[in-house]
Design a protein around this motif. Structure first.
Motif, PDB file in Angstrom:
ATOM      1  N   THR A  71       0.831  -1.207   0.000  1.00  0.00           N
ATOM      2  CA  THR A  71       0.000   0.000   0.000  1.00  0.00           C
ATOM      3  C   THR A  71       0.866   1.258   0.000  1.00  0.00           C
ATOM      4  O   THR A  71       0.637   2.179  -0.795  1.00  0.00           O
ATOM      5  N   GLN A  72       1.848   1.307   0.885  1.00  0.00           N
ATOM      6  CA  GLN A  72       2.720   2.479   0.954  1.00  0.00           C
ATOM      7  C   GLN A  72       3.521   2.651  -0.337  1.00  0.00           C
ATOM      8  O   GLN A  72       3.658   3.775  -0.847  1.00  0.00           O
ATOM      9  N   ASP A  73       4.025   1.557  -0.881  1.00  0.00           N
ATOM     10  CA  ASP A  73       4.806   1.620  -2.113  1.00  0.00           C
ATOM     11  C   ASP A  73       3.945   2.128  -3.270  1.00  0.00           C
ATOM     12  O   ASP A  73       4.360   3.012  -4.027  1.00  0.00           O
ATOM     13  N   LEU A  74       2.743   1.594  -3.396  1.00  0.00           N
ATOM     14  CA  LEU A  74       1.848   2.021  -4.477  1.00  0.00           C
ATOM     15  C   LEU A  74       1.410   3.472  -4.289  1.00  0.00           C
ATOM     16  O   LEU A  74       1.374   4.241  -5.252  1.00  0.00           O
ATOM     17  N   ALA A  75       1.098   3.865  -3.066  1.00  0.00           N
ATOM     18  CA  ALA A  75       0.692   5.249  -2.815  1.00  0.00           C
ATOM     19  C   ALA A  75       1.797   6.222  -3.208  1.00  0.00           C
ATOM     20  O   ALA A  75       1.528   7.256  -3.837  1.00  0.00           O
ATOM     21  N   GLU A  76       3.037   5.904  -2.867  1.00  0.00           N
ATOM     22  CA  GLU A  76       4.169   6.757  -3.242  1.00  0.00           C
ATOM     23  C   GLU A  76       4.315   6.824  -4.760  1.00  0.00           C
ATOM     24  O   GLU A  76       4.548   7.893  -5.329  1.00  0.00           O
ATOM     25  N   TYR A  77       4.149   5.687  -5.418  1.00  0.00           N
ATOM     26  CA  TYR A  77       4.256   5.641  -6.874  1.00  0.00           C
ATOM     27  C   TYR A  77       3.146   6.476  -7.522  1.00  0.00           C
ATOM     28  O   TYR A  77       3.393   7.217  -8.477  1.00  0.00           O
ATOM     29  N   LEU A  78       1.939   6.363  -6.997  1.00  0.00           N
ATOM     30  CA  LEU A  78       0.826   7.162  -7.520  1.00  0.00           C
ATOM     31  C   LEU A  78       1.085   8.657  -7.334  1.00  0.00           C
ATOM     32  O   LEU A  78       0.850   9.454  -8.247  1.00  0.00           O
ATOM     33  N   GLU A  79       1.566   9.032  -6.156  1.00  0.00           N
ATOM     34  CA  GLU A  79       1.846  10.450  -5.893  1.00  0.00           C
ATOM     35  C   GLU A  79       2.895  11.001  -6.856  1.00  0.00           C
ATOM     36  O   GLU A  79       2.808  12.151  -7.278  1.00  0.00           O
ATOM     37  N   GLU A  80       3.864  10.183  -7.204  1.00  0.00           N
ATOM     38  CA  GLU A  80       4.922  10.616  -8.117  1.00  0.00           C
ATOM     39  C   GLU A  80       4.477  10.651  -9.572  1.00  0.00           C
ATOM     40  O   GLU A  80       5.069  11.375 -10.381  1.00  0.00           O
ATOM     41  N   ASN A  81       3.448   9.870  -9.915  1.00  0.00           N
ATOM     42  CA  ASN A  81       3.117   9.677 -11.330  1.00  0.00           C
ATOM     43  C   ASN A  81       1.729  10.132 -11.754  1.00  0.00           C
ATOM     44  O   ASN A  81       1.326   9.864 -12.898  1.00  0.00           O
ATOM     45  N   CYS A  82       0.998  10.795 -10.883  1.00  0.00           N
ATOM     46  CA  CYS A  82      -0.298  11.328 -11.306  1.00  0.00           C
ATOM     47  C   CYS A  82      -0.596  12.636 -10.589  1.00  0.00           C
ATOM     48  O   CYS A  82       0.054  12.967  -9.596  1.00  0.00           O
ATOM     49  N   ASP A  83      -1.568  13.339 -11.113  1.00  0.00           N
ATOM     50  CA  ASP A  83      -1.934  14.642 -10.549  1.00  0.00           C
ATOM     51  C   ASP A  83      -3.118  14.551  -9.586  1.00  0.00           C
ATOM     52  O   ASP A  83      -3.547  15.564  -9.050  1.00  0.00           O
ATOM     53  N   TRP A  84      -3.671  13.383  -9.386  1.00  0.00           N
ATOM     54  CA  TRP A  84      -4.814  13.209  -8.490  1.00  0.00           C
ATOM     55  C   TRP A  84      -4.346  13.225  -7.043  1.00  0.00           C
ATOM     56  O   TRP A  84      -3.231  12.782  -6.735  1.00  0.00           O
ATOM     57  N   GLU A  85      -5.210  13.686  -6.157  1.00  0.00           N
ATOM     58  CA  GLU A  85      -4.910  13.625  -4.720  1.00  0.00           C
ATOM     59  C   GLU A  85      -4.929  12.165  -4.278  1.00  0.00           C
ATOM     60  O   GLU A  85      -5.857  11.415  -4.594  1.00  0.00           O
ATOM     61  N   ILE A  86      -3.912  11.768  -3.551  1.00  0.00           N
ATOM     62  CA  ILE A  86      -3.780  10.391  -3.066  1.00  0.00           C
ATOM     63  C   ILE A  86      -3.909  10.409  -1.549  1.00  0.00           C
ATOM     64  O   ILE A  86      -3.191  11.124  -0.862  1.00  0.00           O
ATOM     65  N   GLU A  87      -4.852   9.602  -1.033  1.00  0.00           N
ATOM     66  CA  GLU A  87      -5.025   9.462   0.413  1.00  0.00           C
ATOM     67  C   GLU A  87      -4.806   8.003   0.777  1.00  0.00           C
ATOM     68  O   GLU A  87      -5.316   7.106   0.119  1.00  0.00           O
ATOM     69  N   VAL A  88      -4.049   7.784   1.839  1.00  0.00           N
ATOM     70  CA  VAL A  88      -3.797   6.431   2.330  1.00  0.00           C
ATOM     71  C   VAL A  88      -4.627   6.221   3.592  1.00  0.00           C
ATOM     72  O   VAL A  88      -4.584   7.034   4.517  1.00  0.00           O
TER      73      VAL A  88
END
Length: 136
Positions: A71-88
């Protein structure tokens, strides 16, 4: 009553029946959609497309072993690669999905599920799907 008048009444009744059936089907389909899909269909489509591309490219680090690691790895990857707000692990009336993207798409990650965990997962995803498009 003339023959034409009888057919007009029959046609009007049949038209009303078709209209009622169409309206019922529309309401059923609408009730199957999440809040996000009803309120922001274009954004949901855009976010889903973006997230699908990012998930296709994501390769978790080798040291990911637990659900929280992934979960943490994917959340970090999403934050780096998209403009959408990411909440964990955001709190919601329906529970805490692992990752919420733009208040539109919920991701629930699982590793090595047992039968009882699969059953619980179905309930979790059903709850999340009331609010967001939900992916496992």
């Amino acid at each position: 009553m003339s023959q034409n008048n009888k057919f007009e009444h029959l046609a009007a009744a049949f038209g009303g029946l078709l209209l009622g059936y169409g309206l019922h089907n529309y309401q059923v389909e609408k009730s199957k959609k999440s809040r996000a899909e009803r309120d922001n269909p274009d954004e949901v489509e855009e976010a889903s497309f973006d997230v699908a591309e990012i998930l296709d490219a994501w390769e978790p680090y080798d040291d990911c072993e637990t659900e929280d690691d992934f979960t943490q790895d994917l959340a970090e990857y999403l934050e780096e690669n998209c403009d959408w707000e990411i909440e964990v692990f955001p709190n919601s009336p329906e529970g805490k999905p692992d990752i919420l993207i733009g208040d539109l798409v919920a991701l629930e990650l699982k590793v090595g599920l047992s039968k009882s965990q699969r059953d619980r997962l179905v309930g979790q995803c059903a709850g999340y799907s009331r609010l967001w498009v939900t992916w496992l």
